[in-house]
Design an enzyme around this catalytic site. Structure first.
Site, PDB file in Angstrom:
ATOM      1  CE1 TYR A   1     -11.802 -26.929  62.720  1.00  0.00           C
ATOM      2  CE2 TYR A   1      -9.846 -27.115  61.349  1.00  0.00           C
ATOM      3  CZ  TYR A   1     -11.007 -26.447  61.701  1.00  0.00           C
ATOM      4  OH  TYR A   1     -11.356 -25.304  61.031  1.00  0.00           O
TER       5      TYR A   1
ATOM      6  CE  LYS B   1      -8.278 -24.760  63.509  1.00  0.00           C
ATOM      7  NZ  LYS B   1      -8.920 -23.997  62.444  1.00  0.00           N
TER       8      LYS B   1
ATOM      9  CD  GLU C   1     -13.726 -16.178  62.396  1.00  0.00           C
ATOM     10  OE1 GLU C   1     -12.504 -16.335  62.459  1.00  0.00           O
ATOM     11  OE2 GLU C   1     -14.536 -16.749  63.142  1.00  0.00           O
TER      12      GLU C   1
ATOM     13  CG  LEU D   1     -10.266 -19.992  65.414  1.00  0.00           C
ATOM     14  CD1 LEU D   1     -10.747 -20.913  66.537  1.00  0.00           C
ATOM     15  CD2 LEU D   1      -9.764 -20.804  64.243  1.00  0.00           C
TER      16      LEU D   1
HETATM   17  N1  PLP Z   1     -11.053 -18.196  61.331  1.00  0.00           N
HETATM   18  C1  PLP Z   1     -11.608 -19.398  61.062  1.00  0.00           C
HETATM   19  C2  PLP Z   1     -13.093 -19.536  61.141  1.00  0.00           C
HETATM   20  C3  PLP Z   1     -10.805 -20.487  60.710  1.00  0.00           C
HETATM   21  O1  PLP Z   1     -11.372 -21.675  60.455  1.00  0.00           O
HETATM   22  C4  PLP Z   1      -9.411 -20.305  60.630  1.00  0.00           C
HETATM   23  C5  PLP Z   1      -8.537 -21.422  60.269  1.00  0.00           C
HETATM   24  O2  PLP Z   1      -8.964 -22.524  60.065  1.00  0.00           O
HETATM   25  C6  PLP Z   1      -8.874 -19.045  60.897  1.00  0.00           C
HETATM   26  C7  PLP Z   1      -9.725 -18.010  61.266  1.00  0.00           C
HETATM   27  C8  PLP Z   1      -7.396 -18.810  60.827  1.00  0.00           C
HETATM   28  O3  PLP Z   1      -6.751 -19.447  61.889  1.00  0.00           O
HETATM   29  P1  PLP Z   1      -5.223 -19.905  61.782  1.00  0.00           P
HETATM   30  O4  PLP Z   1      -4.425 -18.674  61.478  1.00  0.00           O
HETATM   31  O5  PLP Z   1      -4.930 -20.472  63.113  1.00  0.00           O
HETATM   32  O6  PLP Z   1      -5.155 -20.900  60.663  1.00  0.00           O
END
Ligand code: PLP
Length: 311
Positions: A33, A147, A180, A205
């Site tokens: 996603y 993702k 994270e 991610l």
């Molecule tokens: N880390 C994880 C596990 C996430 O699910 C997300 C966003 O859904 C992020 C980091 C932040 O990513 P982004 O800045 O692309 O929203």
């Protein structure tokens, strides 16, 4: 006005939008996603989000369901139908519908679902107070760079945070390093005054907000280090904050009830948030957006801008 969802070629009223019970996303979490923020009528960092979507699909050997240009057209049509000016666009691609069997189906057409959500700005109170995080063990798999819609550990971590009265859970790997948040990237301003966030690897991610903010920080001439940091280092850091497509840049004032810095949102965190909001507003202006209902939101430096809700 009815809200629409896009499901495999059709725009349907949101309440009636559905997928087949043998969609592999439903049965195996066999899909990926993206969440693309929409700010002042414009999609923020659409290109990098679509790049990441394509990469996630490639890693799982799922085909793009439609051409990238078509995906962009559908996004815009859905935003138009839903009159979306501030919020997020959600895209989900699964391996498709097939009789339940773990191995890839011989033939399956990838399934595409898209929805939008109008969201409220973060309250001034939340921004002025900052948020708390708790630490939890990182129990996820070794491909957190994909993702994937398989988010059970993230769901459990976020629920634990919520029950502890915290906004987010920071996941800690086997060596004591922060990976994270459950749906956000983790940052500190170290005791030496350097901005630090974990380097991109299979362990996290790599957020699109993270990537854009790294660029903005470097452009502004601040020192930044992409490296792992321990929970202990975070607790003694000058500042901490988190980033995501729905929270943008959000200051953290406590980790496991230990105050970060003086227990108030950090000055640099606030500056970076303002800079990021300006960046988003500029993207909207470049695209000639900002004439919709969201245009009267405060500008980039307005503390009120931001979105309640999680990616
Ligand atoms: N880390 C994880 C596990 C996430 O699910 C997300 C966003 O859904 C992020 C980091 C932040 O990513 P982004 O800045 O692309 O929203």
């Amino acid at each position: 006005m009815p809200r629409y969802a896009y499901v495999n070629g059709r725009y349907l009223p949101h309440a009636q939008a559905a997928v087949h019970i043998e969609d592999r996303g439903y049965q195996f979490a066999d899909g990926v996603y993206e969440v693309v923020p929409v700010f002042k009528g414009a999609l923020v960092d659409e290109g990098p989000h679509l790049d990441r979507l394509e990469r996630s699909l490639r890693e799982l050997r799922i085909d793009m369901p439609v051409a990238r240009a078509t995906l962009k057209l559908i996004s815009r049509e859905l935003m138009r139908r839903n009159d979306l000016t501030q919020g997020m666009l959600y895209l989900q691609v699964t391996r498709g519908v097939a009789p339940r069997d773990h191995k890839f189906p011989a033939q399956a057409t990838p399934a595409l679902v898209m929805t939008t959500r109008q969201t409220k700005p973060h309250s001034e109170a939340l921004l002025n107070q900052g948020v708390k995080v708790i630490a939890v063990p990182d129990i996820r798999w070794e491909r957190c760079d994909i993702k994937s819609i398989s988010l059970l550990p993230n769901v459990l971590a976020k629920q634990q945070a919520t029950e502890a009265g915290a906004y987010e859970a920071w996941q800690i790997d086997g060596e004591g390093y922060v990976t994270e948040g459950s749906s956000t990237n983790a940052w500190i301003v170290s005791a030496e005054g350097k901005v630090v966030t974990r380097d991109a690897s299979h362990a996290i991610l790599s957020g699109i907000t993270r990537l854009s903010l790294l660029k903005l920080i470097r452009e502004a001439g601040f020192e930044v280090e992409e490296r792992a940091f321990t929970l202990e280092e975070a607790k003694t850091a000058r500042e901490a904050f988190l980033t995501s497509s729905s929270s943008f840049v959000l200051p953290i004032v406590a980790i496991d009830e230990t105050p970060v810095g003086n227990g108030h949102p950090g000055i640099l965190s606030g500056k970076l948030r303002a800079r990021y909001l300006d960046y988003m507003a500029d993207l909207g202006a470049d695209l000639g957006a900002g004439t919709g209902a969201g245009a009267d939101l405060e500008g980039g430096t307005g503390a009120g801008a931001g979105i309640e809700g999680a990616a």
